[in-house]
Design a protein around this motif. Sequence first.
Motif, PDB file in Angstrom:
ATOM      1  N   LEU A 180       0.826  -1.201   0.000  1.00  0.00           N
ATOM      2  CA  LEU A 180       0.000   0.000   0.000  1.00  0.00           C
ATOM      3  C   LEU A 180       0.863   1.255   0.000  1.00  0.00           C
ATOM      4  O   LEU A 180       0.572   2.223  -0.708  1.00  0.00           O
ATOM      5  N   SER A 181       1.942   1.242   0.785  1.00  0.00           N
ATOM      6  CA  SER A 181       2.806   2.422   0.834  1.00  0.00           C
ATOM      7  C   SER A 181       3.443   2.674  -0.530  1.00  0.00           C
ATOM      8  O   SER A 181       3.561   3.824  -0.968  1.00  0.00           O
ATOM      9  N   LEU A 184       0.645   3.976  -2.922  1.00  0.00           N
ATOM     10  CA  LEU A 184       0.329   5.378  -2.653  1.00  0.00           C
ATOM     11  C   LEU A 184       1.437   6.297  -3.165  1.00  0.00           C
ATOM     12  O   LEU A 184       1.170   7.407  -3.641  1.00  0.00           O
ATOM     13  N   HIS A 185       2.669   5.835  -3.085  1.00  0.00           N
ATOM     14  CA  HIS A 185       3.784   6.626  -3.614  1.00  0.00           C
ATOM     15  C   HIS A 185       3.590   6.871  -5.109  1.00  0.00           C
ATOM     16  O   HIS A 185       3.733   8.006  -5.586  1.00  0.00           O
ATOM     17  N   VAL A 187       0.789   6.667  -6.853  1.00  0.00           N
ATOM     18  CA  VAL A 187      -0.421   7.474  -7.067  1.00  0.00           C
ATOM     19  C   VAL A 187      -0.128   8.953  -6.845  1.00  0.00           C
ATOM     20  O   VAL A 187      -0.430   9.813  -7.694  1.00  0.00           O
ATOM     21  N   MET A 188       0.464   9.265  -5.691  1.00  0.00           N
ATOM     22  CA  MET A 188       0.651  10.675  -5.340  1.00  0.00           C
ATOM     23  C   MET A 188       1.799  11.312  -6.135  1.00  0.00           C
ATOM     24  O   MET A 188       1.812  12.534  -6.327  1.00  0.00           O
ATOM     25  N   ASP A 197      -2.836  16.899  -6.770  1.00  0.00           N
ATOM     26  CA  ASP A 197      -2.671  16.155  -5.526  1.00  0.00           C
ATOM     27  C   ASP A 197      -3.806  16.368  -4.539  1.00  0.00           C
ATOM     28  O   ASP A 197      -4.301  15.414  -3.935  1.00  0.00           O
ATOM     29  N   LEU A 201      -6.278  13.388  -3.395  1.00  0.00           N
ATOM     30  CA  LEU A 201      -6.326  13.028  -1.980  1.00  0.00           C
ATOM     31  C   LEU A 201      -7.747  13.079  -1.453  1.00  0.00           C
ATOM     32  O   LEU A 201      -8.206  12.156  -0.760  1.00  0.00           O
ATOM     33  N   ILE A 204      -9.836  10.080  -2.976  1.00  0.00           N
ATOM     34  CA  ILE A 204      -9.517   8.776  -2.382  1.00  0.00           C
ATOM     35  C   ILE A 204     -10.003   8.717  -0.933  1.00  0.00           C
ATOM     36  O   ILE A 204     -10.527   7.689  -0.484  1.00  0.00           O
ATOM     37  N   THR A 205      -9.822   9.807  -0.203  1.00  0.00           N
ATOM     38  CA  THR A 205     -10.261   9.845   1.197  1.00  0.00           C
ATOM     39  C   THR A 205     -11.753   9.578   1.303  1.00  0.00           C
ATOM     40  O   THR A 205     -12.207   8.781   2.146  1.00  0.00           O
TER      41      THR A 205
END
Length: 289
Positions: A180-181, A184-185, A187-188, A197, A201, A204-205
Amino acid sequence: MRIGFIGFGEVGYEMSKGFLTEDPQAQFFVYDPLYEKEETQQRAKKTHATLFSDPQSVAKETLDVLFVAVPASFAEDAWRSIWSELNEETLYVDLTTASAQVKQRLGEDMLNEKRTFIDGAILGALKVYQHKVPIMVSGTGSTSLIDWGKSAHMNLTYAGDLPGDATNIKFIRSIFTKGLSALLHEVMQAADKLALDDIILDSITRTMDKEPFEQIINRLISSNVIHSQRREKEMENVIDFLNSHGIEPQMTKATRDKLKTITQANILEKNQGDPPKDWKQVMRLINCT
């Protein structure tokens, strides 16, 4: 408390500091291959630990618990080096990231010698939690360790009597947490490069916060069975998109490949064309191949 550590790096040092907050009279007996280094000497001094130049001297002490916390590749050698000094009273805990196979082998040998052997898998940040870090434990003596750890407010969870189970849980969790980390890297990184961004964010949130996590698992895994082929082609387009912006699509390629595997598994066909009800049914169908 009388506690031994074979390996006095971050694990032993942080846990010792935590134990001292519970029992200022706690005694530590430690060995580390780098025992001559200034950093190791200072760690022993700060925790009032007796630092030995050989592991056998630690194991000879009368201990409540002995933790082995060395790099995974040295785990079995560390245990074998103190084998002749092990007894039936001390609780022996392996906190290394050695494989489940190594821990099962050690556990069987220890059981034959009527010794306890506990597989301990650390599941949190030691510098944050110290001795209260979540630890999954399995193997003979696990329940005894949990009882012992209650007075020190350790956060121990029983995973069974088989050494290796705790390690397997840690490794499987790592697929999610580390994956996941990394996801996310990627993706962002793309979101930041296109100055999207904040919007990404927020989107997704809202997606992740609108339902309980198990419902998210059910929805995502079950829908992959139905839509894997379409999603696979979509990921091809995403790969082209990322490449066009100079971003290496490593996680996106992995997603495409996993979707391809799901498509090839023909899960719907195995379920007589009926969409699976939940993620558990999907796993049963795909693991029976």
